[in-house]
Design an enzyme around this catalytic site. Structure first.
Site, PDB file in Angstrom:
ATOM      1  N   HIS A 149      -3.321 -44.096 -53.205  1.00  0.00           N
ATOM      2  CA  HIS A 149      -3.792 -42.987 -52.384  1.00  0.00           C
ATOM      3  C   HIS A 149      -3.661 -43.332 -50.904  1.00  0.00           C
ATOM      4  O   HIS A 149      -3.372 -44.470 -50.525  1.00  0.00           O
ATOM      5  CB  HIS A 149      -5.230 -42.650 -52.729  1.00  0.00           C
ATOM      6  CG  HIS A 149      -5.381 -41.980 -54.061  1.00  0.00           C
ATOM      7  ND1 HIS A 149      -6.586 -41.475 -54.525  1.00  0.00           N
ATOM      8  CD2 HIS A 149      -4.479 -41.718 -55.047  1.00  0.00           C
ATOM      9  CE1 HIS A 149      -6.416 -40.949 -55.722  1.00  0.00           C
ATOM     10  NE2 HIS A 149      -5.149 -41.089 -56.056  1.00  0.00           N
ATOM     11  N   GLU A 171      -5.831 -43.679 -48.454  1.00  0.00           N
ATOM     12  CA  GLU A 171      -6.736 -44.699 -47.916  1.00  0.00           C
ATOM     13  C   GLU A 171      -6.245 -46.099 -48.252  1.00  0.00           C
ATOM     14  O   GLU A 171      -6.316 -47.022 -47.425  1.00  0.00           O
ATOM     15  CB  GLU A 171      -8.149 -44.498 -48.474  1.00  0.00           C
ATOM     16  CG  GLU A 171      -8.768 -43.150 -48.141  1.00  0.00           C
ATOM     17  CD  GLU A 171      -8.548 -42.090 -49.213  1.00  0.00           C
ATOM     18  OE1 GLU A 171      -9.476 -41.314 -49.463  1.00  0.00           O
ATOM     19  OE2 GLU A 171      -7.441 -42.052 -49.801  1.00  0.00           O
ATOM     20  N   CYS A 180     -11.935 -40.147 -53.136  1.00  0.00           N
ATOM     21  CA  CYS A 180     -12.322 -39.987 -54.538  1.00  0.00           C
ATOM     22  C   CYS A 180     -13.368 -41.023 -54.928  1.00  0.00           C
ATOM     23  O   CYS A 180     -13.451 -42.104 -54.356  1.00  0.00           O
ATOM     24  CB  CYS A 180     -11.097 -40.087 -55.447  1.00  0.00           C
ATOM     25  SG  CYS A 180     -10.196 -41.646 -55.335  1.00  0.00           S
ATOM     26  N   ASP A 214      22.609 -13.148 -62.804  1.00  0.00           N
ATOM     27  CA  ASP A 214      22.948 -14.120 -61.756  1.00  0.00           C
ATOM     28  C   ASP A 214      23.316 -15.494 -62.289  1.00  0.00           C
ATOM     29  O   ASP A 214      23.931 -16.293 -61.580  1.00  0.00           O
ATOM     30  CB  ASP A 214      21.771 -14.271 -60.785  1.00  0.00           C
ATOM     31  CG  ASP A 214      21.477 -12.996 -60.015  1.00  0.00           C
ATOM     32  OD1 ASP A 214      22.373 -12.129 -59.951  1.00  0.00           O
ATOM     33  OD2 ASP A 214      20.358 -12.862 -59.479  1.00  0.00           O
ATOM     34  N   LEU A 222      18.849 -22.621 -60.299  1.00  0.00           N
ATOM     35  CA  LEU A 222      17.454 -22.817 -59.880  1.00  0.00           C
ATOM     36  C   LEU A 222      17.174 -24.255 -59.473  1.00  0.00           C
ATOM     37  O   LEU A 222      16.084 -24.786 -59.720  1.00  0.00           O
ATOM     38  CB  LEU A 222      16.489 -22.365 -60.991  1.00  0.00           C
ATOM     39  CG  LEU A 222      16.636 -20.914 -61.451  1.00  0.00           C
ATOM     40  CD1 LEU A 222      15.664 -20.625 -62.593  1.00  0.00           C
ATOM     41  CD2 LEU A 222      16.408 -19.943 -60.299  1.00  0.00           C
ATOM     42  N   ARG A 263      20.524 -27.839 -54.911  1.00  0.00           N
ATOM     43  CA  ARG A 263      21.842 -28.401 -54.574  1.00  0.00           C
ATOM     44  C   ARG A 263      22.202 -28.247 -53.093  1.00  0.00           C
ATOM     45  O   ARG A 263      23.064 -28.965 -52.600  1.00  0.00           O
ATOM     46  CB  ARG A 263      22.920 -27.779 -55.452  1.00  0.00           C
ATOM     47  CG  ARG A 263      23.091 -26.288 -55.310  1.00  0.00           C
ATOM     48  CD  ARG A 263      23.937 -25.722 -56.455  1.00  0.00           C
ATOM     49  NE  ARG A 263      24.116 -24.264 -56.328  1.00  0.00           N
ATOM     50  CZ  ARG A 263      23.205 -23.383 -56.713  1.00  0.00           C
ATOM     51  NH1 ARG A 263      22.065 -23.798 -57.232  1.00  0.00           N
ATOM     52  NH2 ARG A 263      23.434 -22.086 -56.577  1.00  0.00           N
TER      53      ARG A 263
END
Length: 351
Positions: A51, A53, A83, A208, A212, A215
């Site tokens: 994390h 910290e 946390c 189409d 997705l 690139r």
């Protein structure tokens, strides 16, 4: 003297470097200050790893021979409450206590049940001074995806579409028609790399044949989500190329074929957006871009299940065709990308 707000702003900048890499965790930045000098900083870089910290403290330990004494006389700034529980990594609250850092400045509370004030309570119980709420709104906005998932039990939803200058989405004959230019397409690929998943309907996949992916921009490709009620799509389409995890929502089967996951919904007549978002929430998908088609976009708009809408308007004029979705929300200023105009809307509830 540099103000708490300035150091917290640096935390926010650092946290943003984790975009696209830490979900379903929040983005967090940390800065350690000794006598008005930053001696260590860090951010959460990868899900399951150290994390913010921890990275900030480790930088101090690596750079200074007297790190222990420095930390005992420092202030740590953190954009999100440290946390207090064991997850993929040990509690950051324990780390702060271990090194006897005497003051902690927190941007905002963590809404996650296992944290939610417990980190601050633990630090205060150890005799450490805590100041919270510094640039609180900015810190919450940074992690709006995380906050939405925790508080609403669904992913953060971003709608994206392009429309012609006369507000049409596509031609009547369902043919492919490019509305935006190269600059806009590159930006969309950048966005994909920042979110967990991208969702389309059956018609968009068939017409189409989109990949997705990212690139046109360096970065990870998102998970793909497709709504295909009767499983009518051709298996030669890019969505079936096994390059990335792909979820196919349908009414016929639940099955796994490599990276393709078929998920059958209980009822395809009602509450389809709700069912889909619940399934995505259960699979730790924190954010989704919905890229079409018009019917799919409108189904989420009509249910009020969206958080942002990113709308491109191109120069082309169709005269007739499929009307673009209509959205009501708080709008930002307009941005220009080549000859395209981009406007972003936010679905903020009325006061």
């Amino acid at each position: 003297m540099v103000s708490d707000e300035n150091y917290m702003q640096r935390c926010i900048e650092l946290a943003g470097l984790g975009a696209g890499s830490v979900s379903p965790n929040p983005m967090v930045g940390a800065v350690i200050v000794h006598e008005d000098n930053i001696i260590g900083e860090g951010f959460h870089q990868q899900y399951g790893q150290a994390h913010a910290e921890v990275n900030a403290v480790n930088q101090v330990l690596a750079d200074f021979d007297d790190a222990g004494e420095l930390l005992k006389n420092s202030t740590i700034y953190v954009s999100l409450e440290p946390c207090a529980h064991y997850g993929k990594t040990p509690p950051c609250a324990d780390l702060i206590i271990k090194y006897q850092i005497p003051k902690v400045v927190v941007g905002c509370h963590d809404p996650y049940t296992q944290v939610d004030g417990k980190g601050i309570e633990k630090i205060k119980a150890a005799g450490i001074e805590v100041i919270s709420g510094v640039l609180e709104a900015e810190c919450q906005w940074l992690n709006r995806r995380f906050f939405t998932r925790v508080q609403k039990q669904r992913p953060y939803i971003i709608l994206k579409w392009a429309q012609t200058n006369d507000s049409f989405f596509a031609p009547d004959d369902k043919s492919q028609f490019w509305i935006t230019g190269a600059e806009s397409r590159r930006l969309v690929h950048q966005w994909r790399g920042e979110e967990d998943a991208v969702l389309i309907g059956k018609n968009t996949a068939a017409i189409d044949n989109p990949q997705l992916n990212t690139r046109y921009w360096p970065g990870k490709s998102p998970k793909r989500i497709v709504i295909d009620r009767k499983l009518e799509l051709n298996k030669n389409l890019h969505i079936y190329d096994q390059n990335v995890e792909t979820l196919i929502f349908n009414e016929l089967k639940t099955d796994i074929d490599g990276k393709i996951k078929y998920i059958a919904l209980e009822d395809f007549e009602r509450f389809v957006p709700q069912y889909i978002l619940f399934q995505l929430y259960m699979q730790d998908i924190q954010s989704v871009i919905i890229e079409g088609g018009a019917r799919t976009l409108n189904s989420f708009i009509n249910e009020g299940l969206w958080d942002e809408a990113r709308v491109f308007t191109g120069e082309a004029v169709l005269g007739h065709g499929i009307k673009a979705p209509c959205i009501n929300g708080v709008s930002s200023r307009e941005h220009l990308l080549g000859t395209d105009r981009l406007k972003i809307f936010y679905n903020k509830p009325a006061n």
